[in-house]
Design a protein around this motif. Structure first.
Motif, mmCIF file in Angstrom:
data_model
loop_
_atom_site.group_PDB
_atom_site.id
_atom_site.type_symbol
_atom_site.label_atom_id
_atom_site.label_comp_id
_atom_site.label_asym_id
_atom_site.label_seq_id
_atom_site.Cartn_x
_atom_site.Cartn_y
_atom_site.Cartn_z
ATOM 1 N N VAL A 110 0.864 -1.183 0.000
ATOM 2 C CA VAL A 110 0.000 0.000 0.000
ATOM 3 C C VAL A 110 0.894 1.224 0.000
ATOM 4 O O VAL A 110 1.806 1.327 0.826
ATOM 5 C CB VAL A 110 -0.923 0.018 1.233
ATOM 6 C CG1 VAL A 110 -1.804 1.267 1.213
ATOM 7 C CG2 VAL A 110 -1.789 -1.232 1.265
ATOM 8 N N SER A 111 0.660 2.142 -0.952
ATOM 9 C CA SER A 111 1.498 3.334 -1.070
ATOM 10 C C SER A 111 0.646 4.590 -1.139
ATOM 11 O O SER A 111 -0.468 4.561 -1.668
ATOM 12 C CB SER A 111 2.336 3.297 -2.351
ATOM 13 O OG SER A 111 3.117 2.135 -2.412
ATOM 14 N N ILE A 131 3.973 0.718 2.675
ATOM 15 C CA ILE A 131 4.240 -0.453 3.501
ATOM 16 C C ILE A 131 4.054 -1.707 2.653
ATOM 17 O O ILE A 131 3.082 -1.810 1.906
ATOM 18 C CB ILE A 131 3.221 -0.510 4.672
ATOM 19 C CG1 ILE A 131 3.359 0.720 5.589
ATOM 20 C CG2 ILE A 131 3.374 -1.775 5.472
ATOM 21 C CD1 ILE A 131 4.597 0.721 6.429
ATOM 22 N N ASN A 132 4.986 -2.628 2.790
ATOM 23 C CA ASN A 132 4.894 -3.911 2.104
ATOM 24 C C ASN A 132 4.709 -5.031 3.123
ATOM 25 O O ASN A 132 5.346 -5.037 4.173
ATOM 26 C CB ASN A 132 6.179 -4.172 1.298
ATOM 27 C CG ASN A 132 6.318 -5.641 0.905
ATOM 28 O OD1 ASN A 132 6.975 -6.423 1.581
ATOM 29 N ND2 ASN A 132 5.677 -6.011 -0.162
ATOM 30 N N TYR A 133 3.835 -5.964 2.795
ATOM 31 C CA TYR A 133 3.728 -7.195 3.581
ATOM 32 C C TYR A 133 3.972 -8.343 2.614
ATOM 33 O O TYR A 133 3.278 -8.448 1.599
ATOM 34 C CB TYR A 133 2.343 -7.334 4.219
ATOM 35 C CG TYR A 133 2.261 -8.527 5.129
ATOM 36 C CD1 TYR A 133 2.850 -8.487 6.392
ATOM 37 C CD2 TYR A 133 1.656 -9.705 4.728
ATOM 38 C CE1 TYR A 133 2.819 -9.586 7.232
ATOM 39 C CE2 TYR A 133 1.620 -10.817 5.560
ATOM 40 C CZ TYR A 133 2.200 -10.732 6.818
ATOM 41 O OH TYR A 133 2.183 -11.836 7.649
ATOM 42 N N THR A 134 4.963 -9.154 2.871
ATOM 43 C CA THR A 134 5.253 -10.273 1.972
ATOM 44 C C THR A 134 4.937 -11.593 2.662
ATOM 45 O O THR A 134 5.442 -11.881 3.749
ATOM 46 C CB THR A 134 6.720 -10.247 1.504
ATOM 47 O OG1 THR A 134 6.930 -9.039 0.770
ATOM 48 C CG2 THR A 134 7.025 -11.434 0.599
ATOM 49 N N ASN A 157 7.160 -14.525 7.196
ATOM 50 C CA ASN A 157 6.605 -13.410 6.430
ATOM 51 C C ASN A 157 7.326 -12.122 6.802
ATOM 52 O O ASN A 157 7.933 -12.020 7.875
ATOM 53 C CB ASN A 157 5.105 -13.288 6.679
ATOM 54 C CG ASN A 157 4.357 -14.505 6.152
ATOM 55 O OD1 ASN A 157 4.864 -15.207 5.276
ATOM 56 N ND2 ASN A 157 3.188 -14.758 6.686
ATOM 57 N N SER A 158 7.284 -11.131 5.910
ATOM 58 C CA SER A 158 8.063 -9.895 6.111
ATOM 59 C C SER A 158 7.157 -8.678 6.056
ATOM 60 O O SER A 158 6.207 -8.620 5.266
ATOM 61 C CB SER A 158 9.123 -9.797 5.005
ATOM 62 O OG SER A 158 9.748 -8.535 5.009
ATOM 63 N N PHE A 159 7.485 -7.690 6.892
ATOM 64 C CA PHE A 159 6.737 -6.445 6.960
ATOM 65 C C PHE A 159 7.763 -5.327 6.890
ATOM 66 O O PHE A 159 8.697 -5.304 7.687
ATOM 67 C CB PHE A 159 5.991 -6.419 8.305
ATOM 68 C CG PHE A 159 5.054 -5.286 8.487
ATOM 69 C CD1 PHE A 159 3.882 -5.207 7.735
ATOM 70 C CD2 PHE A 159 5.315 -4.310 9.427
ATOM 71 C CE1 PHE A 159 2.994 -4.164 7.918
ATOM 72 C CE2 PHE A 159 4.438 -3.261 9.614
ATOM 73 C CZ PHE A 159 3.272 -3.185 8.856
ATOM 74 N N GLY A 160 7.654 -4.428 5.890
ATOM 75 C CA GLY A 160 8.681 -3.395 5.786
ATOM 76 C C GLY A 160 8.255 -2.226 4.926
ATOM 77 O O GLY A 160 7.148 -2.196 4.373
#
Ligand code: NI
Length: 218
Positions: A110-111, A131-134, A157-160
């Protein structure tokens, strides 16, 4: 008189490239569809098994999928965008040794995008941050490595943060083409077992993500 004619000519040229019909308006939706390539700029720690450092790390290859953007304009210059895609599939390679396994992932992002030039221009560049959630899934070792005793591959999982540069180019008042380049902070810990011993490796994937899409404004 000559000056006036020149001014009118310049104004006419400007009007042909800057037309209010192209301007984004508050409440506009844009849907874009195209190709999205995830190119990891990766690095990793050495793989550790049962407390022993194997002395080698891993790398992750790139992949292209169908990318989708959903964009909502809060104002003519500020939009909220969601990036979606069909699942990316990446091979994981043990450095200098060979294929280790693979994983699939979805990187919803989401940008907030800021369009910084004249809103009525055809060419509308923007900068964005978000924010990215992978989400990693379907992680598995190659058949050969499974036979050799590797099992239970799992990637956290990654949040960044994510940032991007892009542009829309309006073809008419509805259709547009878009290109963007994004940076995403994606880090994960891969854990597994080798013949009953726990193993792990930390991987910084931090990809550059390229998209080329066609868009339609509602
Ligand atoms: Ni990172």
């Amino acid at each position: 008189m000559k000056k006036l004619v020149l001014s009118v000519a310049i104004a006419g040229t400007l009007l042909s490239t800057i037309s209010p019909v192209f301007a984004y308006e508050q409440g506009d939706w844009v849907v874009r569809v195209g190709m999205t390539n995830v190119a990891p700029d990766d690095s990793s720690t050495n793989v550790n098994v049962g407390g022993a450092d194997l002395g080698v790390g891993v790398n992750v290859d790139s992949n292209t999928q169908l990318g989708l953007n959903f964009v909502y304009f809060y104002s003519p210059q500020l939009a909220i965008e969601v990036l979606a895609a069909t699942p990316f599939s990446h091979d994981i390679v043990l450095n200098t040794v060979g294929p280790l396994g693979s994983t699939k992932q979805l990187p919803p992002t989401v940008s907030a995008n800021y369009y910084f030039l004249e809103p009525s221009a055809k060419f509308q560049p923007y900068v964005g941050a978000g924010i990215n959630y992978t989400l990693f899934f379907d992680e598995k070792f190659t058949d050969a490595n499974t036979s050799a005793g590797f099992s239970k591959l799992d990637l956290d999982n990654s949040f960044g943060l994510a940032a991007q540069l892009g542009f829309d180019y309006m073809l008419d008042d509805k259709w547009l083409v878009n290109a963007s380049v994004r940076w995403m902070d994606i880090d994960t810990e891969a854990s597994f077992e080798l013949n009953g011993s726990a193993g792990s490796v930390d991987v910084s994937i931090d990809p550059v993500v390229y998209s080329i899409t066609a868009g339609y404004r509602f």
